[in-house]
Design an enzyme around this catalytic site. Sequence first.
Site, PDB file in Angstrom:
ATOM      1  N   ASP A  45      43.688  43.310  46.156  1.00  0.00           N
ATOM      2  CA  ASP A  45      44.971  42.746  45.728  1.00  0.00           C
ATOM      3  C   ASP A  45      44.727  41.553  44.808  1.00  0.00           C
ATOM      4  OD1 ASP A  45      46.189  44.566  47.390  1.00  0.00           O
ATOM      5  OD2 ASP A  45      46.407  43.142  49.049  1.00  0.00           O
TER       6      ASP A  45
HETATM    7  N1  URA Z   1      43.529  45.099  52.351  1.00  0.00           N
HETATM    8  C1  URA Z   1      44.514  44.346  51.799  1.00  0.00           C
HETATM    9  O1  URA Z   1      45.551  44.148  52.393  1.00  0.00           O
HETATM   10  N2  URA Z   1      44.288  43.836  50.576  1.00  0.00           N
HETATM   11  C2  URA Z   1      43.149  44.004  49.891  1.00  0.00           C
HETATM   12  O2  URA Z   1      43.012  43.486  48.773  1.00  0.00           O
HETATM   13  C3  URA Z   1      42.142  44.782  50.487  1.00  0.00           C
HETATM   14  C4  URA Z   1      42.360  45.328  51.702  1.00  0.00           C
END
Ligand code: URA
Length: 235
Positions: free
Chosen positions: A103
């Site tokens: 993310d």
């Molecule tokens: N899980 C999440 O919620 N975000 C990420 O970036 C990776 C795994």
Amino acid sequence: MRIDKLLANLGYGSRKEVKRLLKSGAVKIDGETVKDAKEHVDPKINQVTVHGETVEYKEFIYLMMNKPQGVLSATEDAYQETVLDLLELEDAIYKPFPVGRLDKDTEGLLLLTNDGQLAHRLLSPKKHVPKTYFAIIDGEVTEEDVEAFRKGVTLDDGYLTKPGELKILKSGIRSDIELTITEGKFHQVKRMFEAVGKRVVYLKRNSMGPLRLDEDLELGEYRELTDEEIESLQN
Ligand code: URA
């Protein structure tokens, strides 16, 4: 491969500019000046020089990045900075792409490569490649949460996750945890904590399969994988 394509791929200019470069007599293959853009070359066998400098060619590139927050795990975006914008031109010319996504607000280990087969294998749901995250959770993470994650939790869309290995590093009104999961559903770590009524306030990936984030890499920095690391991923 055609010599003009090779040189253009390696960043020596557009096909037109490369043609001009060839015409000028600057390019040699195995010591022989080559002016014809259609000339074929095998960069693994032939030695190519431009103005006397050997052209370094490799088919694949494997980069480990410590992704910072605020940058997208994408190859391009009209408005926002992507992880590719953090690469030096000499690496970007190989056109690597991120293997899976973190993310925008997640930090840590991101592998970038142009090796499609390896990326496919690492991302295949059948391979169950473990990924380990460090997270700070708003709320007290308990042994019940550890047990719930061990069984798998039901996400907001009704999906029951595979078991996750949750370790409590520090418990309190804010808790530090480590979580290992073998899937990569959208926002999976955040949604797993939502499923037990808690919120992730900081998330960092520490490992993916045999690959561990090099702690010497500052946020936004990257390096090429070592031969051992590449080999470990291919097994
Ligand atoms: N899980 C999440 O919620 N975000 C990420 O970036 C990776 C795994």
